[in-house]
Design an enzyme around this catalytic site. Structure first.
Site, short mmCIF file in Angstrom:
data_model
loop_
_atom_site.label_atom_id
_atom_site.label_comp_id
_atom_site.label_asym_id
_atom_site.label_seq_id
_atom_site.Cartn_x
_atom_site.Cartn_y
_atom_site.Cartn_z
N LYS A 78 14.53 31.27 32.90
CA LYS A 78 15.95 31.12 33.25
C LYS A 78 16.87 31.33 32.04
O LYS A 78 17.98 31.85 32.18
CB LYS A 78 16.21 29.76 33.89
CG LYS A 78 15.72 28.56 33.11
CD LYS A 78 15.82 27.30 33.96
CE LYS A 78 15.16 26.12 33.26
NZ LYS A 78 15.11 24.92 34.14
N ARG A 238 12.74 -1.82 6.03
CA ARG A 238 13.44 -2.11 4.78
C ARG A 238 12.69 -1.55 3.59
O ARG A 238 13.28 -1.09 2.62
CB ARG A 238 13.64 -3.62 4.62
CG ARG A 238 14.67 -4.23 5.55
CD ARG A 238 14.97 -5.65 5.19
NE ARG A 238 13.80 -6.51 5.27
CZ ARG A 238 13.46 -7.42 4.37
NH1 ARG A 238 14.20 -7.58 3.29
NH2 ARG A 238 12.38 -8.16 4.54
N TYR A 239 11.35 -1.60 3.65
CA TYR A 239 10.53 -1.03 2.59
C TYR A 239 9.08 -0.95 3.07
O TYR A 239 8.75 -1.39 4.18
CB TYR A 239 10.63 -1.85 1.30
CG TYR A 239 10.28 -3.31 1.43
CD1 TYR A 239 8.96 -3.75 1.38
CD2 TYR A 239 11.27 -4.28 1.57
CE1 TYR A 239 8.63 -5.09 1.48
CE2 TYR A 239 10.96 -5.63 1.68
CZ TYR A 239 9.64 -6.03 1.63
OH TYR A 239 9.31 -7.36 1.74
N LYS A 300 -6.00 -10.77 7.25
CA LYS A 300 -5.12 -10.87 6.09
C LYS A 300 -5.39 -9.66 5.21
O LYS A 300 -6.53 -9.38 4.85
CB LYS A 300 -5.43 -12.18 5.34
CG LYS A 300 -4.41 -12.58 4.30
CD LYS A 300 -3.16 -13.18 4.95
CE LYS A 300 -2.26 -13.83 3.92
NZ LYS A 300 -2.82 -15.09 3.41
N HIS A 301 -4.34 -8.93 4.87
CA HIS A 301 -4.47 -7.73 4.04
C HIS A 301 -5.51 -6.77 4.59
O HIS A 301 -6.35 -6.23 3.86
CB HIS A 301 -4.78 -8.10 2.59
CG HIS A 301 -3.70 -8.93 1.95
ND1 HIS A 301 -2.44 -8.44 1.72
CD2 HIS A 301 -3.69 -10.21 1.52
CE1 HIS A 301 -1.69 -9.39 1.17
NE2 HIS A 301 -2.42 -10.47 1.04
N GLU A 353 2.07 -14.84 10.80
CA GLU A 353 3.08 -13.79 10.82
C GLU A 353 3.22 -13.14 12.20
O GLU A 353 4.32 -12.91 12.67
CB GLU A 353 2.72 -12.70 9.79
CG GLU A 353 2.80 -13.13 8.35
CD GLU A 353 4.20 -13.06 7.80
OE1 GLU A 353 5.14 -12.79 8.56
OE2 GLU A 353 4.36 -13.29 6.59
N ASN A 443 -17.30 -2.44 -0.08
CA ASN A 443 -18.58 -2.82 0.50
C ASN A 443 -18.40 -4.11 1.31
O ASN A 443 -17.77 -5.04 0.85
CB ASN A 443 -19.61 -3.07 -0.60
CG ASN A 443 -20.09 -1.78 -1.25
OD1 ASN A 443 -20.42 -0.83 -0.55
ND2 ASN A 443 -20.14 -1.75 -2.58
N ARG A 545 -23.78 3.96 9.86
CA ARG A 545 -23.05 3.30 8.77
C ARG A 545 -21.59 3.08 9.19
O ARG A 545 -21.03 3.87 9.93
CB ARG A 545 -23.09 4.19 7.51
CG ARG A 545 -22.53 3.53 6.27
CD ARG A 545 -22.63 4.48 5.08
NE ARG A 545 -21.66 5.57 5.17
CZ ARG A 545 -21.62 6.59 4.33
NH1 ARG A 545 -22.50 6.68 3.35
NH2 ARG A 545 -20.71 7.54 4.47
N HIS A 549 -12.63 2.49 4.10
CA HIS A 549 -11.94 2.48 2.81
C HIS A 549 -10.44 2.37 2.99
O HIS A 549 -9.94 2.58 4.07
CB HIS A 549 -12.28 3.74 2.03
CG HIS A 549 -13.71 3.79 1.58
ND1 HIS A 549 -14.66 4.52 2.25
CD2 HIS A 549 -14.35 3.16 0.58
CE1 HIS A 549 -15.83 4.37 1.64
NE2 HIS A 549 -15.68 3.55 0.63
#
Length: 549
Positions: A78, A238-239, A300-301, A353, A443, A545, A549
């Site tokens: 078209k 914000r960051y 956490k993290h 959190e 590890n 495995r 990482h």
């Protein structure tokens, strides 16, 4: 292919005299068109958009009047016409271009309002085959790219959120747009078509890969010469990981349950780290199907500090929290089933959190609502841990792309390699620990007992150190709780990769583990197996495995 380059001076102001409007999403378009018409802008449109505008009593010209050619092939053709694209691409200050416009009676367009067929939404709905193909837009991207290329003269709008900005712009500049404004719109337009094409490319590549796998399951997957990635902005932040890093969150796969598609019920905006951790938590808890019982993961993290199963969400939470209550402070809590009032009341007692769950009761939402800053996300469902897909990691100057780690223990061929086989209770805990270790940074070592983690060692350069750290943390948690002895005594242990030496295994023996699950495959497997036999351990090889990482 040669390109003719002519230097032109971009005009700062371009008055809006004629607009081409053709959109799938009609949100706000009639009001926008009416406002443009009130400013004296001539409107040209197509199909359903033209009808919606005309039905509102706003003057509008059908594009076929300009092209002299009707829509054909169910609307597939078209706007793919010289009298459209000539008007979009003409360099108006070039005498040759101006002569061509005059000779062929081609009108120019100062404003182009185009969106794209809803390809991404169609794929997300679960549609397949021709239903998806029919939402691959052709004319839309062509018009958007033409207008964006020629932004010296044309303003291109691809998002209804920009309608108000266009009206404000022409209101501030006597019916004209500025060069800076047109450049901003053009940049957004090119990003939109790039993300759209990336979604199509991803879908087509997946279809081809699935067909190839069906034809030859043993064949190596093809690695495409080009890969396209794109996404839609969900949230500007914000960051990023640190305050000096700018960041934003983009949605790229709207069909997968998780943080990208979850509904935030309450709480302040999620940060970069919140999103990263919440994603890790929800992907982990999805390893535990609700039909097998309630499960809770505390992250956490991006590492779990506790995972537990139980007869209820409350019981599962208590078992997860007991593994490392210190690290759980300020963590992310992920549930594999509905958040109820009983569990919500307990969770909010610990500074948390984010809570993410497939669903939540009204009572639970009210309890969480008393904590203004606590975010509650409702995901609707769990992601499928078996689902194929890609993960992407940026490197300097490039991208690392791999398939998602979708190996699930219930699909693996487990092999007992020691003289002693695990008991039924040990086997259940070994499977539990293996699900968790898959989501721990390498590890990785996980001790588990009675359907709960009791010690986790993550991200160490040495596997033996991970084994020792996990045991130390378990002992510390037991001491803080006033328990006699470490919970790792009588536990099982999972290792995400093989033990290169027997020392890592012996560290687990020292911690009191009675059974081990690991991939196997070390040059010293015989030595490790012998050490397990000597200690009276049962050991299973998975053959898979789980590095992370």
């Amino acid at each position: 292919m040669s390109v003719t380059v002519k230097e032109i001076a971009t005009p700062d102001r371009v008055a809006l005299k004629r607009a081409l409007i053709s959109v799938s999403d009609k949100t706000g378009v009639v009001e926008f068109a009416a406002a443009l018409a009130a400013q004296g802008v001539e409107l040209v449109s197509t199909g359903g958009t033209r009808k919606a505008i005309a039905d509102a009593g706003v003057p509008v010209i059908d594009v076929s009047v300009i092209t002299g050619f009707p829509e054909i092939m169910d609307g597939r053709v078209k706007t793919l016409h010289p009298k459209v694209h000539g008007g979009l691409l003409a360099v108006r200050d070039d005498p040759e271009h101006a002569a061509a416009l005059a000779a062929h009676g081609i009108p120019t367009f100062d404003l182009v309002v185009i969106d794209l067929y809803p390809f991404e939404k169609t794929v997300a709905s679960g549609a397949v085959g021709q239903a998806v193909i029919e939402t691959i837009d052709i004319g839309g991207p062509a018009m958007i790219r033409a207008s964006a290329k020629n932004h010296a003269y044309a303003s291109i709008v691809v998002d209804p959120a920009d309608y108000a900005g266009v009206l404000a712009e022409i209101g501030a500049h006597d019916g004209a747009t500025t060069a800076a404004f047109r450049r901003r719109l053009a940049a957004k337009a090119f990003s939109r078509t790039a993300a759209y094409d990336a979604a199509i490319s991803r879908w087509m590549t997946d279809v081809v890969a699935a067909e190839a796998l069906a034809a030859n399951p043993a064949a190596e997957p093809e690695t495409p010469k080009w890969r396209a990635f794109g996404g839609e902005l969900v949230q500007a932040m914000r960051y990023g990981e640190n305050p000096h890093q700018p960041a934003a969150f983009y949605r790229s796969a709207p069909s997968r349950a998780g943080v990208a598609t979850a509904r935030q019920v309450q709480g302040k905006a999620l940060s970069y780290n919140n999103l990263n951790d919440t994603d890790a938590a929800y992907e982990l808890v999805a390893e535990f199907p609700p039909a097998a019982g309630a499960a809770v993961a505390i992250i956490k993290h991006a590492n779990p500090c506790g995972v537990g199963q139980g007869g209820s969400i409350l019981e599962a939470y208590h078992r997860a929290l007991a593994c490392d209550p210190v690290s759980a402070f300020g963590g992310i809590v992920a549930l594999n089933s509905t958040l109820d009032a009983e569990a919500a009341a307990r969770i909010v007692e610990v500074f948390t959190e984010v809570i993410i769950a497939p669903a939540a009761t009204d009572e639970a939402i009210a309890i969480v609502g008393a904590k203004k800053n606590l975010r509650l996300l409702i995901a609707g469902s769990l992601p499928d841990p078996r689902e194929q897909g890609l993960t992407v990691k940026s490197l300097a100057g490039g991208l690392l792309v791999q398939g998602r780690d979708n190996a699930v223990i219930d699909d693996l061929d487990l092999k007992v390699v020691t003289k002693r086989a695990p008991t039924a209770a040990e086997l259940a805990d070994l499977k539990f620990a293996w699900k968790v270790v898959k989501h721990v940074k390498s590890n990785a070592i996980v001790y588990a007992k009675n359907g709960a983690t009791v010690g986790i060692g993550a991200g160490q350069m040495s596997r033996v150190d991970s084994a020792r750290i996990a045991a130390w943390k378990a002992a510390d948690a037991a001491k803080a709780a006033g328990l006699d002895g470490s919970p790792t005594i009588g536990s099982v242990v999972a290792s995400d990769a093989f033990f290169p030496f027997a020392d890592g295994l012996l560290a687990a023996v020292d911690a009191g583990a009675t059974a081990v699950i690991q991939p196997g495959g070390s040059m010293r497997d015989a030595e490790v197996i012998a050490a397990a036999d000597e200690a009276g351990l049962a050991m299973i090889f998975t053959g898979v495995r789980h590095f992370r990482h």
